[in-house]
Design a protein around this motif. Structure first.
Motif, mmCIF file in Angstrom:
data_model
loop_
_atom_site.group_PDB
_atom_site.id
_atom_site.type_symbol
_atom_site.label_atom_id
_atom_site.label_comp_id
_atom_site.label_asym_id
_atom_site.label_seq_id
_atom_site.Cartn_x
_atom_site.Cartn_y
_atom_site.Cartn_z
ATOM 1 N N VAL A 207 0.837 -1.207 0.000
ATOM 2 C CA VAL A 207 0.000 0.000 0.000
ATOM 3 C C VAL A 207 0.870 1.255 0.000
ATOM 4 O O VAL A 207 0.615 2.211 -0.744
ATOM 5 C CB VAL A 207 -0.956 0.004 1.218
ATOM 6 N N GLN A 208 1.906 1.261 0.855
ATOM 7 C CA GLN A 208 2.811 2.413 0.917
ATOM 8 C C GLN A 208 3.506 2.633 -0.425
ATOM 9 O O GLN A 208 3.644 3.777 -0.886
ATOM 10 C CB GLN A 208 3.852 2.200 2.010
ATOM 11 N N TYR A 209 3.947 1.544 -1.042
ATOM 12 C CA TYR A 209 4.613 1.647 -2.346
ATOM 13 C C TYR A 209 3.666 2.257 -3.381
ATOM 14 O O TYR A 209 4.025 3.188 -4.108
ATOM 15 C CB TYR A 209 5.096 0.272 -2.804
ATOM 16 N N THR A 215 1.494 9.506 -5.526
ATOM 17 C CA THR A 215 1.683 10.882 -5.052
ATOM 18 C C THR A 215 3.063 11.443 -5.399
ATOM 19 O O THR A 215 3.463 12.480 -4.871
ATOM 20 C CB THR A 215 1.486 10.941 -3.522
ATOM 21 N N ASN A 216 3.791 10.719 -6.263
ATOM 22 C CA ASN A 216 5.129 11.174 -6.682
ATOM 23 C C ASN A 216 6.111 11.286 -5.514
ATOM 24 O O ASN A 216 6.925 12.206 -5.456
ATOM 25 C CB ASN A 216 5.050 12.525 -7.419
ATOM 26 N N ASP A 220 11.173 9.180 -1.879
ATOM 27 C CA ASP A 220 11.096 9.256 -0.413
ATOM 28 C C ASP A 220 10.861 7.868 0.184
ATOM 29 O O ASP A 220 11.430 7.522 1.228
ATOM 30 C CB ASP A 220 9.955 10.186 0.020
ATOM 31 N N PHE A 221 10.022 7.089 -0.484
ATOM 32 C CA PHE A 221 9.724 5.726 -0.035
ATOM 33 C C PHE A 221 11.001 4.887 -0.001
ATOM 34 O O PHE A 221 11.313 4.242 1.007
ATOM 35 C CB PHE A 221 8.681 5.106 -0.974
#
Length: 468
Positions: A207-209, A215-216, A220-221
């Motif tokens: 989900v985070q990925y 969200t571009n 940061d991820f």
């Protein structure tokens, strides 16, 4: 107004709010037994009948408690628990509610159950490891089915990234994988508080990925995950078939491993049985150590029950414990669920936990288990029958190709359709070792992927097993 009377008045106001937000059964079971004791220095102390009661409130109803306290008492109010730990001698223990129980503004309350965004935590002190402190080595009950995995886990916790890296723990649902990896993380934070430890489910990682791409914030991820010292990914099998997530994790895995960071992974099956996972990832999963968590045997189930019963402040006879342990054999989670149901029924109907109540609860919980499960012996019989080979032949040392294949197919199906450990399967099929079974599973899986005729044979045998 004296402390006790003030607490009663405030708590009654909270109860009105709570009553409007839960069903009648939940309210009667989990909120009516609570006794307001005092309100002092912006702290409300409530009495609860057992440690289990406290843990359940904190886990299931902390958001509701927080909202009620904020609305009726005010922002910044602390929640304190007085827990009855020994009913016979009326001994209580006072525990401060977790910070999650502190009353906060309602806009924060609405977001309380959303998963925090760890990407915002850039320094050690700000990073929430998302570990469950209730899952630790002290309450992970050791038995023959989990002794090896627990020993390996403690070794990794003592020396992260210096022993087994990655550590891959697998086993069926409910045997304690999540408990064990949380225990590793908790111990590492105790011994090495400066380390950035993060526990995350494979689903949340995905989900985070996805959100980071949408969200571009992809860079940061990646940057965030590359700063982790100990990364714990639960249920890695959920990456199966998700190519882009696998590719991203592959690069994170490589970066962390090459920089001496510890990786800990769990799955419901061994690496060789993971379908839809890239070979380059499967290879890396086996770099360190693969450890299996088996279903608990009867003695371990009894010890797990005794520990939970003691922790929850309950009094349950050995005959009841034996009955549960002998009839509930799927998982630790199922055992704990039975005890939770017994406690709830006991509170709701104000009756003792006896063998009659236990039998009723257990019968309801395991009524679907009337269909006899497939055993390794069943698989051996059907596979040999299908290939027209005598069952005694696969237990010999012969290396004839047709016998070896029958043996490998039996091992593959036993691993796929039973929860029997690899070592036990090896003992039952040709007296082979754990490694031979895993190798056989890989050989069969690889052949199924490329040989349509062979896949049809496996499908036909599985159809025969389903009609057993």
């Amino acid at each position: 107004m004296i402390e006790g009377n003030q607490a009663i008045a405030l708590w009654n106001k909270c109860l009105e709010f709570i009553r409007d937000n839960v069903n009648a059964t939940a309210f009667k079971t989990w909120f009516e037994p609570i006794v307001p004791l005092k309100y002092d220095n912006k702290a409300l102390t409530i009495g609860v009948p057992s440690p289990f009661f406290y843990e359940y409130l904190e886990e299931k109803y902390v958001g509701l408690l927080r909202a009620a306290i904020y609305k009726e008492i005010g922002e910044g109010t602390e929640l304190m628990y007085s827990i009855l730990t020994d009913k016979t001698n009326q001994i209580t223990v006072n525990i401060e509610g977790t910070k999650r129980s502190q009353a906060v503004q309602q806009n924060n309350v609405q977001n309380a159950n959303k998963t925090p965004n760890p990407l915002q935590a850039q320094v050690v002190q700000d990073l929430d490891p998302h570990l469950n402190p209730n899952y630790n080595f002290d309450n992970f009950i050791k038995g023959t089915s989990n002794e090896f995995s627990r020993t390996v886990a403690e070794t990794v916790a003592q020396n992260p990234a210096r022993t087994f890296n990655p550590l891959f723990i697998y086993g069926p649902s409910g045997v304690g994988k999540t408990h064990l990896v949380n225990a590793i993380g908790t111990r590492i934070k105790e011994l090495y508080p400066e380390k950035r430890v993060l526990y995350v489910s494979a689903h949340l990682f995905q989900v985070q990925y996805t959100d980071s791409v949408r969200t571009n914030h992809f860079n940061d991820f990646i940057t965030f995950y590359q700063t982790i010292d100990v990364l714990i990914i639960d249920d890695i099998q959920e990456f199966a078939g998700v190519t882009k997530t696998q590719n991203t994790f592959f690069h994170i895995f490589n970066h962390l491993h090459q920089n001496g960071k510890q990786l800990i992974l769990t799955s419901d099956r061994a690496p060789v049985m993971l379908q839809g996972m890239e070979d380059r990832l499967l290879t890396r999963f086996k770099w360190g150590l693969v450890a299996e968590l088996e279903k608990p045997d009867t003695e371990l189930r009894k010890n797990i029950l005794r520990n939970k019963i003691r922790r929850d402040g309950l009094t349950i006879s050995e005959s009841v414990i034996s009955y549960i342990a002998e009839n509930v054999n799927e998982s630790v989670r199922e055992l704990e669920g039975i005890v939770n149901s017994l406690l709830a029924q006991s509170i709701l109907f104000k009756r003792e936990i006896d063998i009659d109540l236990t039998q009723r609860i257990v019968r309801k919980a395991v009524k679907c288990a009337e269909v006899k499960p497939v055993t390794v012996e069943d698989i051996i019989e059907k596979v040999c029958e299908y290939y027209k080979v005598d069952t005694s032949t696969i237990h010999t040392k012969t290396r004839k190709r047709e016998v070896v294949q029958v043996r490998q197919v039996a091992m593959y199906l036993a691993k796929k359709h039973t929860d029997t450990s690899s070592s036990k399967i090896g003992q039952l099929i040709g007296k082979k070792d754990h490694a031979t079974v895993l190798h056989a599973c890989k050989i069969v899986k690889d052949q199924v992927d490329v040989d349509k005729a062979f896949k049809n044979e496996i499908d036909e045998i599985e159809a025969i097993l389903r009609t057993k």
